[in-house]
Design a protein around this motif. Sequence first.
Motif, PDB file in Angstrom:
ATOM      1  N   GLY A 146      98.892  -6.094 -25.187  1.00  0.00           N
ATOM      2  CA  GLY A 146      98.847  -5.886 -26.622  1.00  0.00           C
ATOM      3  C   GLY A 146      97.824  -4.876 -27.093  1.00  0.00           C
ATOM      4  N   THR A 147      97.079  -4.270 -26.171  1.00  0.00           N
ATOM      5  CA  THR A 147      96.122  -3.241 -26.555  1.00  0.00           C
ATOM      6  C   THR A 147      96.760  -1.861 -26.446  1.00  0.00           C
ATOM      7  OG1 THR A 147      95.234  -2.969 -24.318  1.00  0.00           O
ATOM      8  CG2 THR A 147      94.190  -4.647 -25.717  1.00  0.00           C
ATOM      9  N   LEU A 148      96.095  -0.892 -27.068  1.00  0.00           N
ATOM     10  CA  LEU A 148      96.520   0.495 -26.984  1.00  0.00           C
ATOM     11  C   LEU A 148      95.435   1.296 -26.286  1.00  0.00           C
ATOM     12  CD1 LEU A 148      98.599   2.702 -27.894  1.00  0.00           C
ATOM     13  CD2 LEU A 148      97.068   3.116 -29.831  1.00  0.00           C
ATOM     14  N   GLY A 149      95.780   1.907 -25.155  1.00  0.00           N
ATOM     15  CA  GLY A 149      94.843   2.765 -24.460  1.00  0.00           C
ATOM     16  C   GLY A 149      94.761   4.120 -25.153  1.00  0.00           C
ATOM     17  N   ILE A 150      93.539   4.536 -25.505  1.00  0.00           N
ATOM     18  CA  ILE A 150      93.315   5.829 -26.141  1.00  0.00           C
ATOM     19  C   ILE A 150      92.691   6.736 -25.094  1.00  0.00           C
ATOM     20  CG2 ILE A 150      92.154   7.066 -28.003  1.00  0.00           C
ATOM     21  CD1 ILE A 150      92.175   4.444 -29.588  1.00  0.00           C
ATOM     22  N   VAL A 151      93.448   7.751 -24.667  1.00  0.00           N
ATOM     23  CA  VAL A 151      93.059   8.610 -23.557  1.00  0.00           C
ATOM     24  C   VAL A 151      92.862  10.036 -24.073  1.00  0.00           C
ATOM     25  CG1 VAL A 151      93.719   9.504 -21.290  1.00  0.00           C
ATOM     26  CG2 VAL A 151      94.351   7.164 -21.949  1.00  0.00           C
ATOM     27  N   ARG A 152      91.774  10.668 -23.678  1.00  0.00           N
ATOM     28  CA  ARG A 152      91.586  12.075 -24.013  1.00  0.00           C
ATOM     29  C   ARG A 152      92.528  12.895 -23.146  1.00  0.00           C
ATOM     30  NH1 ARG A 152      85.783  12.745 -24.377  1.00  0.00           N
ATOM     31  NH2 ARG A 152      85.819  12.826 -22.103  1.00  0.00           N
ATOM     32  N   LEU A 153      93.414  13.627 -23.776  1.00  0.00           N
ATOM     33  CA  LEU A 153      94.486  14.308 -23.053  1.00  0.00           C
ATOM     34  C   LEU A 153      93.944  15.386 -22.123  1.00  0.00           C
ATOM     35  CD1 LEU A 153      97.517  14.720 -22.599  1.00  0.00           C
ATOM     36  CD2 LEU A 153      97.579  16.134 -24.658  1.00  0.00           C
ATOM     37  N   SER A 154      92.919  16.113 -22.552  1.00  0.00           N
ATOM     38  CA  SER A 154      92.446  17.267 -21.788  1.00  0.00           C
ATOM     39  C   SER A 154      91.885  16.882 -20.428  1.00  0.00           C
ATOM     40  CB  SER A 154      91.391  18.031 -22.585  1.00  0.00           C
ATOM     41  OG  SER A 154      90.350  17.168 -23.014  1.00  0.00           O
ATOM     42  N   ASP A 155      91.146  15.777 -20.345  1.00  0.00           N
ATOM     43  CA  ASP A 155      90.560  15.394 -19.050  1.00  0.00           C
ATOM     44  C   ASP A 155      91.104  14.070 -18.513  1.00  0.00           C
ATOM     45  OD1 ASP A 155      89.318  13.520 -20.642  1.00  0.00           O
ATOM     46  OD2 ASP A 155      87.295  14.295 -20.373  1.00  0.00           O
ATOM     47  N   MET A 156      92.090  13.478 -19.230  1.00  0.00           N
ATOM     48  CA  MET A 156      92.794  12.274 -18.758  1.00  0.00           C
ATOM     49  C   MET A 156      91.845  11.088 -18.557  1.00  0.00           C
ATOM     50  SD  MET A 156      95.230  14.300 -16.039  1.00  0.00           S
ATOM     51  CE  MET A 156      93.825  15.317 -15.516  1.00  0.00           C
ATOM     52  N   ARG A 157      90.849  10.977 -19.413  1.00  0.00           N
ATOM     53  CA  ARG A 157      89.899   9.859 -19.341  1.00  0.00           C
ATOM     54  C   ARG A 157      90.119   8.920 -20.522  1.00  0.00           C
ATOM     55  NH1 ARG A 157      86.255  10.508 -15.436  1.00  0.00           N
ATOM     56  NH2 ARG A 157      85.928  12.617 -14.593  1.00  0.00           N
ATOM     57  N   GLN A 158      90.206   7.622 -20.198  1.00  0.00           N
ATOM     58  CA  GLN A 158      90.410   6.644 -21.254  1.00  0.00           C
ATOM     59  C   GLN A 158      89.109   6.440 -22.020  1.00  0.00           C
ATOM     60  OE1 GLN A 158      93.189   3.062 -21.383  1.00  0.00           O
ATOM     61  NE2 GLN A 158      91.316   2.144 -20.610  1.00  0.00           N
TER      62      GLN A 158
END
Length: 355
Positions: free
Chosen positions: A107-119
């Motif tokens: 039920g959570t949403l992972g927020i990942v920085r797209l440029s370096d693929m780090r959550q």
Amino acid sequence: MTALHIGVSRLLAGLMLGLAGMTAHADDGLLARIEHSAVFPGSGHSWGFAALDPSRPYLWISRRENGLTVYDVAGRQPVRAVEGAAGANGVAFAPAADRAYVANTDGTLGIVRLSDMRQLRRLAVSDANLNSALLEPVSGKVWLTSGRRAARSTIYVLDPASDRIVAQHDFDIRKIDPPLALGDGSVMVPMRDEGKLLRLAGDTLAVQSTWSYPDCRQPSALAVDQHQRRLFIACRGERPVLVVANLDSGAQVASLPIGHAVNALAYDASRRLILAPSGADGNLTLVRQDDADHYTALGYVATRTWAHNMAYDARAGRAYLLTMDVTQPATPPGGAKHDPVFHPDTFTVLSVRIE
């Protein structure tokens, strides 16, 4: 015959053979071919989706208990296992905000920085699982859907500018299959168990229309031809079909048989093809678009059982299908069908090139 004549005759014969070979290759009847398979380690309990990175040749593969893997389809190797991504399900990209959003089974949403693929963090959204995610391009908002529910399901709207949920709404839907942004500010939502489709406003979630078709018992996957205003609907059931509808009026214009248990659909505008992967039949059906209202089934290419989730790269003409080795226990007389048993360390991405 002179030596010159003999030489010319041999040259012409060679050219004819070469042209014959080219014609045989062009008319060899192959619709597509499996050009590569990549196997990933992990438990046999995972399943999920795949999404193509909007700016790199990367496939983001969500495998639930086995987390989220970013795979380089050009180099044919993994580039990152995103840390803290256990439970990964659907993935959506918001490039302008440098974000990838991952719907998780807890039920959570992972927020990942797209440029370096780090959550960066996991945002609590629901007390039960989230199933899919998509970017609605007109509003710039990200949609999230809940997984199967007993009676009512929820759609959430997130603003990438703040990484916050800004709207949500419950609908009388037991199972929301992945919605499709239509590119005009509206979103189409398949209601598999109810045999209907909802067209919702992308910014307010207001219901604009409800569509249903006699041939379409269980709408499960969608694709769109925005230029010619056509909606493609994969429909499950005992007699599965592909329904083509007018995107403006909702009127059905065509219906063709396809394989069973289709869970994804893709439309390739440049090749004028519709792709429908069947997990139950283990094949990929290709349908040619002759014009906006006429379609021809070309046939299918054998894939593998359970290869029913797909990401499609229309520029390269490649479909990426997800599958695992499976054991299906026999159903006892008078009993209920057992769940399949997936084999550990067999999760596979099939790369299928369209000919």
